[in-house]
Design an enzyme around this catalytic site. Structure first.
Site, mmCIF file in Angstrom:
data_model
loop_
_atom_site.group_PDB
_atom_site.id
_atom_site.type_symbol
_atom_site.label_atom_id
_atom_site.label_comp_id
_atom_site.label_asym_id
_atom_site.label_seq_id
_atom_site.Cartn_x
_atom_site.Cartn_y
_atom_site.Cartn_z
ATOM 1 N N GLY A 1 0.792 -1.217 0.000
ATOM 2 C CA GLY A 1 0.000 0.000 0.000
ATOM 3 C C GLY A 1 0.828 1.272 0.000
ATOM 4 O O GLY A 1 0.278 2.361 0.072
ATOM 5 N N ASP B 1 14.427 9.544 -9.062
ATOM 6 C CA ASP B 1 15.225 9.215 -7.870
ATOM 7 C C ASP B 1 16.136 10.376 -7.458
ATOM 8 O O ASP B 1 16.914 10.258 -6.517
ATOM 9 C CB ASP B 1 16.012 7.908 -8.063
ATOM 10 C CG ASP B 1 16.952 7.937 -9.247
ATOM 11 O OD1 ASP B 1 16.609 8.553 -10.271
ATOM 12 O OD2 ASP B 1 18.047 7.354 -9.148
ATOM 13 N N HIS B 2 16.004 11.508 -8.176
ATOM 14 C CA HIS B 2 16.740 12.727 -7.796
ATOM 15 C C HIS B 2 15.805 13.931 -7.601
ATOM 16 O O HIS B 2 16.192 14.918 -6.986
ATOM 17 C CB HIS B 2 17.794 13.053 -8.857
ATOM 18 C CG HIS B 2 18.800 11.943 -9.010
ATOM 19 N ND1 HIS B 2 20.067 12.016 -8.491
ATOM 20 C CD2 HIS B 2 18.676 10.709 -9.562
ATOM 21 C CE1 HIS B 2 20.699 10.865 -8.732
ATOM 22 N NE2 HIS B 2 19.866 10.056 -9.389
ATOM 23 N N HIS C 1 23.982 10.786 -19.508
ATOM 24 C CA HIS C 1 23.174 9.875 -18.711
ATOM 25 C C HIS C 1 21.967 9.568 -19.592
ATOM 26 O O HIS C 1 21.908 10.035 -20.730
ATOM 27 C CB HIS C 1 22.801 10.618 -17.411
ATOM 28 C CG HIS C 1 22.076 9.776 -16.404
ATOM 29 N ND1 HIS C 1 22.395 8.476 -16.159
ATOM 30 C CD2 HIS C 1 21.045 10.077 -15.559
ATOM 31 C CE1 HIS C 1 21.581 8.015 -15.219
ATOM 32 N NE2 HIS C 1 20.751 8.961 -14.846
ATOM 33 N N ASP D 1 24.613 11.183 -11.675
ATOM 34 C CA ASP D 1 24.514 9.917 -12.419
ATOM 35 C C ASP D 1 25.219 10.153 -13.741
ATOM 36 O O ASP D 1 24.911 11.131 -14.428
ATOM 37 C CB ASP D 1 23.046 9.568 -12.710
ATOM 38 C CG ASP D 1 22.331 8.975 -11.502
ATOM 39 O OD1 ASP D 1 22.969 8.778 -10.459
ATOM 40 O OD2 ASP D 1 21.113 8.707 -11.625
ATOM 41 N N ASP E 1 28.963 7.856 -8.490
ATOM 42 C CA ASP E 1 27.881 6.911 -8.786
ATOM 43 C C ASP E 1 28.399 5.466 -8.816
ATOM 44 O O ASP E 1 29.352 5.163 -9.524
ATOM 45 C CB ASP E 1 27.316 7.312 -10.167
ATOM 46 C CG ASP E 1 26.171 6.432 -10.642
ATOM 47 O OD1 ASP E 1 25.654 5.621 -9.859
ATOM 48 O OD2 ASP E 1 25.788 6.593 -11.829
ATOM 49 N N HIS F 1 24.315 4.396 -16.631
ATOM 50 C CA HIS F 1 25.333 4.518 -15.582
ATOM 51 C C HIS F 1 26.647 3.875 -16.012
ATOM 52 O O HIS F 1 26.666 2.890 -16.747
ATOM 53 C CB HIS F 1 24.858 3.829 -14.304
ATOM 54 C CG HIS F 1 23.600 4.413 -13.741
ATOM 55 N ND1 HIS F 1 23.606 5.447 -12.841
ATOM 56 C CD2 HIS F 1 22.310 4.117 -13.975
ATOM 57 C CE1 HIS F 1 22.359 5.754 -12.517
ATOM 58 N NE2 HIS F 1 21.542 4.958 -13.198
ATOM 59 N N HIS G 1 25.220 6.377 -4.506
ATOM 60 C CA HIS G 1 24.237 5.802 -5.436
ATOM 61 C C HIS G 1 24.433 4.301 -5.635
ATOM 62 O O HIS G 1 24.972 3.857 -6.635
ATOM 63 C CB HIS G 1 24.294 6.480 -6.819
ATOM 64 C CG HIS G 1 24.063 7.950 -6.788
ATOM 65 N ND1 HIS G 1 24.182 8.719 -7.920
ATOM 66 C CD2 HIS G 1 23.740 8.782 -5.784
ATOM 67 C CE1 HIS G 1 23.929 9.980 -7.594
ATOM 68 N NE2 HIS G 1 23.662 10.043 -6.298
ATOM 69 N N ASP H 1 1.924 7.465 1.351
ATOM 70 C CA ASP H 1 0.832 6.531 1.157
ATOM 71 C C ASP H 1 -0.396 7.386 0.871
ATOM 72 O O ASP H 1 -0.842 8.126 1.728
ATOM 73 C CB ASP H 1 0.727 5.773 2.483
ATOM 74 C CG ASP H 1 -0.551 4.993 2.644
ATOM 75 O OD1 ASP H 1 -1.458 5.204 1.850
ATOM 76 O OD2 ASP H 1 -0.638 4.196 3.581
HETATM 77 ZN ZN ZN Z 1 19.812 8.037 -10.160
HETATM 78 ZN ZN ZN Z 2 19.461 9.196 -13.220
#
Ligand code: ZN
Ligand code: ZN
Length: 548
Positions: free
Chosen positions: A46, A75-76, A139, A161, A193, A366, A388, A441
């Site tokens: 959930g 993710d950044h 990247h 990255d 990274d 990467h 990372h 959530d």
């Molecule tokens: Zn990343």
């Molecule tokens: Zn990235």
């Protein structure tokens, strides 16, 4: 030399893949690098996504001088609204990254009050005591940067990255010259990274995807559906190029895909002529062999377009036989099981599915081992701090650094929440600060703690049992039979005997008296009883009603 300590505080991305966030602190000044999210693993029931625990900074929020965002991946960038809601610091990002952040801020109605500064690779900006030099890295998204941060304690280089691609989709390779220039300036520490640290060799160029796409487009008779991340702008460009070469038009499916593509086109990072793009409702009416649909959902997320298509719960259209689905992304560790389930379901629905080991339809954004070694050689740092990656990646990265002559004691492998300090040019491991998960959530942030997660796990595993006791007001004795219902625990028709025994138990417990404790006692003892009889642990809830 400066007398104060320089502190590097990893809040996310060290010891995991995702939710990257780092704070750099010197005296009364903090610089934040990246504000990422992580998608939940399949045992986190959930939970929509996870953000870093940045409570350490909350105590010092007036000291935050700026937030630098290295590139536009989730993710950044994904936690930006959560961070800005607490810390109103100016943001520094390149044009595309800024554009993608704006999409998020607009959705949260936060765009107006946010101070956004556009920077360019090659530029230098003073943020408090930190002189930040931005350098271009390639990247899987355009306009990514790494950082050279001149602090009073020394120069820190942060790779962002990166990979060393000589033929990237946008034609702009990583800035080798700048990295070598840093190398001549006594770099105190390199933060680099580690995502692919356990992969030998050199990551192939993004360019190898083009022939793989050509093969797919040549062979596909029906519709082609390409699944990728909504922030993989370079991949959108490659799909558009392939569509043009093979006489198809493309449609973007899903809000984030549509908004990101629109933004990237507006800013000139995605070059797709108007006539190549059609809205999805129009694409669905066209001849199957003439369209490509760009969808989200390469990680098997049930709420994504591909996830919904695989379960037949997508509103606008279904998978049909003759469709070719291409998963153009790499599984994030932990998601493999869900991805495989999605692939199997897509096959069941009649699609042909093409994914990474089958054809090179995805190339990592990467660096691999040889590139990581080259980076260290170029930058010539005194200290290396792998960032990372999961612990195994950080460890492998450390081993590579040792291989090329960085002394063991000059490498720090730490996970989120472990502070690294530099004083008088020497590195030390400092205090522990919070560095865990904050679950998001629905619209709630952090209301879901580990105990809620344990309850959800228990419910999912063994179901629940509800017991209703009707008690007499004055005597506290049972009025009538205890009622027991269950869901997800046992097949009720086969369990009559079990429940009859359970009712007997309940009668005994209630007969022992002491009404105030009756609920808790019944819950505890029934849980034990069910476990001894079935070796399963359903959650037991008891509620009582009174009458005279
Ligand atoms: Zn990343
Ligand atoms: Zn990235």
């Amino acid at each position: 030399m400066a007398s104060k300590k320089l502190k590097l505080i990893p809040l996310g991305g060290l010891g995991e893949v995702g939710k990257n966030m780092m704070a750099i602190e010197y005296g009364d000044n903090i610089l934040i690098i990246d504000t990422g999210i992580m998608f939940p693993e399949n045992d986190m029931l959930g939970v929509d996504y996870i953000i870093p625990d940045f409570s350490y900074i909350l105590k010092k929020k007036d000291k935050v001088r700026g937030i630098v965002v290295t590139h536009g991946h989730e993710d950044h960038t994904g936690a930006i609204r959560h961070v800005l809601a607490e810390i109103q610091a100016p943001i520094f990002a390149t044009r595309l990254t800024r554009g993608l952040l704006e999409v998020k801020l607009r959705r949260g109605n936060m765009l107006k009050e946010t101070k956004l500064n556009t920077i360019e690779a090659g530029e230098q900006v003073q943020i408090g005591p930190f002189g930040v030099e931005f350098f271009h890295v390639c990247h899987s998204i355009p306009d990514g940067v790494g950082l050279g941060i001149t602090t009073p304690a020394g120069l820190i280089v942060h790779s962002g990255d990166y990979k060393f691609d000589h033929t990237p989709v946008d034609g702009w390779p990583s800035d080798f010259g700048k990295l070598a220039e840093f190398g001549s300036r006594d770099v105190l520490a390199l933060l680099a990274d580690s995502t692919n640290a356990d992969e030998p060799g050199w990551t192939p160029s993004e360019a190898v995807i083009d022939p793989a796409f050509d093969d797919v487009f040549r062979l596909a008779k029906g519709r082609i559906l390409i699944g990728t991340f909504a922030s993989l702008i370079s991949r959108m460009q490659q799909v558009a190029n392939a569509a043009a070469r093979h006489g198809r038009v493309m449609a973007f499916v899903g809000t984030s895909m549509i908004e990101n593509a629109k933004m990237a086109r507006k800013l000139g990072y995605l070059e797709i002529p108007d006539e190549l793009i059609v809205p999805i409702d129009k694409a669905l009416k066209m001849k199957a062999s003439k369209v490509v649909l760009m969808c989200t959902g390469t990680q098997g997320e049930p709420s994504s377009i591909l996830g919904r298509l695989s379960t037949g719960s997508n509103r606008q259209f279904d998978i049909r036989s003759g469709d070719t689905v291409v998963l153009s992304s790499h599984p994030i560790p932990g998601n493999e099981e869900m991805i495989h389930r999605t692939i199997n379901r897509l096959f069941q629905n009649g699609a042909d599915v093409i994914y990474d080991p089958i054809a090179p339809v995805h190339i990592s954004g990467h660096a691999k081992q040889e590139e990581m070694k080259l980076l260290i050689q170029l930058v010539q740092p005194s200290y290396v701090i792998p960032i990372h990656g999961e612990l195994r990646h950080l460890k492998q990265h450390a081993a590579l650094a040792r291989d090329i002559g960085i002394p063991h004691e000059n490498i720090a492998v730490v996970e989120n929440g472990t502070v690294i300090e530099f004083k008088n040019g020497k590195m030390e491991i400092g205090d522990r600060v919070p560095g865990g998960y904050v679950f998001v959530d629905g619209s709630g942030v952090g209301d879901v703690g580990p105990s809620v997660m344990r309850e959800r796990e228990a419910l999912a595993r063994d179901g629940f049992v509800i017991v209703h006791l009707s008690l007499d007001d004055s005597s506290g004795t049972l009025r009538g039979e205890p009622e027991i219902v269950s869901k997800g625990f046992v097949f009720v028709r086969d369990a009559e005997e079990l429940f009859e025994h359970a009712r007997m138990r309940v009668r005994e417990i209630v007969a022992r008296g002491n009404e105030t404790e009756v609920k808790a006692r019944v819950e505890r003892e029934l849980a034990k009883f069910f476990y001894s009889e079935t070796k399963r642990r359903p959650m037991v809830f008891v509620f009582t009603s009174n009458g005279g």
